[in-house]
Design a protein around this motif. Structure first.
Motif, PDB file in Angstrom:
ATOM      1  N   GLY A   1      -9.661  -6.812  -0.365  1.00  0.00           N
ATOM      2  CA  GLY A   1      -8.944  -5.552  -0.142  1.00  0.00           C
ATOM      3  C   GLY A   1      -9.496  -4.792   1.050  1.00  0.00           C
ATOM      4  N   ASP A   2     -10.828  -4.765   1.208  1.00  0.00           N
ATOM      5  CA  ASP A   2     -11.421  -4.102   2.372  1.00  0.00           C
ATOM      6  C   ASP A   2     -10.984  -4.761   3.666  1.00  0.00           C
ATOM      7  OD1 ASP A   2     -12.660  -2.410   0.618  1.00  0.00           O
ATOM      8  OD2 ASP A   2     -14.616  -3.434   0.709  1.00  0.00           O
TER       9      ASP A   2
ATOM     10  N   ARG B   1      -5.243   6.822  -2.297  1.00  0.00           N
ATOM     11  CA  ARG B   1      -5.364   5.433  -1.856  1.00  0.00           C
ATOM     12  C   ARG B   1      -4.244   5.067  -0.895  1.00  0.00           C
ATOM     13  NH1 ARG B   1      -9.962   2.967  -2.497  1.00  0.00           N
ATOM     14  NH2 ARG B   1      -8.845   0.975  -2.668  1.00  0.00           N
TER      15      ARG B   1
ATOM     16  N   ASP C   1      -7.394  -3.761   4.382  1.00  0.00           N
ATOM     17  CA  ASP C   1      -7.282  -2.379   4.854  1.00  0.00           C
ATOM     18  C   ASP C   1      -7.753  -2.239   6.295  1.00  0.00           C
ATOM     19  OD1 ASP C   1      -6.372  -1.808   2.345  1.00  0.00           O
ATOM     20  OD2 ASP C   1      -8.276  -0.971   1.623  1.00  0.00           O
TER      21      ASP C   1
ATOM     22  N   PRO D   1       0.834  -1.207   0.000  1.00  0.00           N
ATOM     23  CA  PRO D   1       0.000   0.000   0.000  1.00  0.00           C
ATOM     24  C   PRO D   1       0.866   1.253   0.000  1.00  0.00           C
ATOM     25  CG  PRO D   1      -0.769  -1.581   1.617  1.00  0.00           C
ATOM     26  CD  PRO D   1       0.539  -2.086   1.134  1.00  0.00           C
TER      27      PRO D   1
ATOM     28  N   SER E   1      -3.938   1.641   1.232  1.00  0.00           N
ATOM     29  CA  SER E   1      -4.906   0.713   0.678  1.00  0.00           C
ATOM     30  C   SER E   1      -4.247  -0.123  -0.394  1.00  0.00           C
ATOM     31  CB  SER E   1      -6.101   1.472   0.075  1.00  0.00           C
ATOM     32  OG  SER E   1      -7.012   0.568  -0.506  1.00  0.00           O
TER      33      SER E   1
ATOM     34  N   ARG F   1      -6.959  -3.372  -5.506  1.00  0.00           N
ATOM     35  CA  ARG F   1      -7.929  -4.439  -5.750  1.00  0.00           C
ATOM     36  C   ARG F   1      -7.675  -5.131  -7.087  1.00  0.00           C
ATOM     37  NH1 ARG F   1      -8.267  -1.635  -1.166  1.00  0.00           N
ATOM     38  NH2 ARG F   1     -10.278  -1.852  -0.075  1.00  0.00           N
TER      39      ARG F   1
END
Length: 403
Positions: A358-359, A334, A362, A328, A337, A340
């Motif tokens: 990805g969520d 971003r 994070d 990240p 993060s 994706r």
């Protein structure tokens, strides 16, 4: 030599069993009570029909001598003795029952049949009672099984509890409505008099309607698992006191505070206040029950989608640590993060699955970073660190965020 006719007649009568005393008289008449002349002939055994007249009594060829007098009687006794010997061992002589024995047997048989009927009745009644008991036990067992299923099933237990809560919660408002009808008349007569205007009947409902509204607000709060606000308790107490004052004070001022009428007008407001207290008790009892049921109904297991997301998160974390997926960024829109698109291309999954992975990455990274920053701030005692950009490696991944 000549034979005397009278002597010959006497001898013939003696041989034939007829004498001068029981035979015919010289004039030919018979004496009373005399037996017939041939009575002694029955004492002589006779041959069977068709037998040789010259044979003996047992059928032999030896000619039987002609029996006369006492010999005839002995021959009859011998024949009777032989008949008795032939029949005296017959079982029928012993097995034959007398009339008295037959009557006794009949009485015994009647008693036995009566006892059998009574026993059959007892057995049948016992079977009926057992069948009834089995049906009763089956009914109780069915109710117990239904109750167990209801208790083990959170949905059914919540339905049953909610139905009971609604039924009990309808009682206090109904009691309050009955009390309002009584108190509205009392307040009308006390405030504007018996012949006062009609709007005097609306004075008491103004306070009681607000009381009912407050109760339903508490009911709704409990229904959704929320605490009843403390302000509702204060509001309900004030409204109940206002109803009591409106019912007693105007009436007493106008008609006097005598003990009998004062007690009669105090009881309805007290019952309304008791209904309010009961409703709040119901709120306090059922609220934790509903909270527990709602917790049981909340999903406590990972479904297939959540498990797939966890697996993809772990694969993404390892891929980032191995450099297969770019780490990240530390700045920009971003920042912090993971990409994706990189997750989708690396693992060959769809956009939705890559977005969920990805969520998850994070959120977990941010949580671990906050935990690490909080621990560091506590250890070094530097509250000034808040608001500074902090960067570092968490789980082998370089991340950046505001501490």
């Amino acid at each position: 030599m000549g034979v005397d006719p009278a002597a010959a007649w006497f001898c013939v009568g003696l041989v034939a069993g007829v004498g001068p005393m029981n035979g015919s008289r010289p004039n030919g008449s018979r004496s009373n009570g005399s037996r017939p002349q041939g009575w002694a002939e029955g004492l002589i055994p006779t041959a069977a029909p068709g037998a040789d007249p010259g044979a003996g009594p047992d059928g032999s060829d030896v000619a039987a001598p002609r029996l006369i007098g006492e010999a005839r009687l002995l021959a009859r006794e011998v024949a009777q003795a032989r008949a008795v010997v032939a029949l005296q061992d017959d079982p029928a002589l012993v097995q034959a029952r007398s009339a008295r024995e037959r009557r006794a047997d009949r009485r015994v048989a009647e008693k036995l049949r009566g006892a059998e009927r009574a026993e059959a009745r007892r057995v049948r009644m016992g079977e009926i009672a057992a069948a009834r008991g089995e049906r009763r036990e089956a009914g109780w067992a069915g109710r117990a099984v239904a109750s167990r299923d209801r208790l083990l099933n959170p949905d059914r237990r919540l339905t049953s509890t909610y139905r009971r809560y609604v039924g009990l919660s309808m009682v206090p408002p109904a009691l309050i409505a009955a009390g309002v009808l009584f108190m509205s008349v009392t307040v009308h007569d006390g405030v504007v008099g018996v012949d006062g205007p009609w709007y005097g009947y609306l004075i008491e409902p103004l306070a009681s309607v607000l009381l009912v509204v407050s109760l339903f607000v508490g009911f709704t709060a409990v229904q959704h698992g929320r605490r009843v606000p403390r302000g509702l308790y204060v509001l309900d107490a004030g409204l109940a006191a206002a109803s009591l004052a409106l019912t007693v004070v105007p009436w007493g001022v106008r008609y006097g505070f005598d003990p009998g009428s004062t007690l009669a007008h105090v009881l309805p407001p007290l019952l309304v206040a008791a209904a309010v207290v009961v409703q709040h008790v119901l709120h306090s009892v059922f609220r934790p029950i509903f909270a527990d049921l709602y917790d049981e109904l909340a999903p406590t297991r990972l479904d297939d989608a959540a498990a797939d997301t966890v697996v993809l998160y772990e694969r993404t974390r390892r891929a980032v640590a191995d450099g297969l997926i770019p780490a990240p960024g530390v700045s920009g829109e971003r920042a912090g993060s993971v990409s994706r698109e990189a997750i989708r291309k690396t693992f060959g999954v769809g956009k939705s699955r890559a977005q969920l992975a990805g969520d998850a990455y994070d959120h977990v990274t941010a949580f671990l970073h906050r935990a690490a920053a909080s621990t560091a701030a506590t250890a070094f005692g530097s509250p000034a660190a808040s608001g500074r950009a902090v960067s570092g490696r968490v789980n082998g991944v370089r991340v950046a965020a505001l501490a």
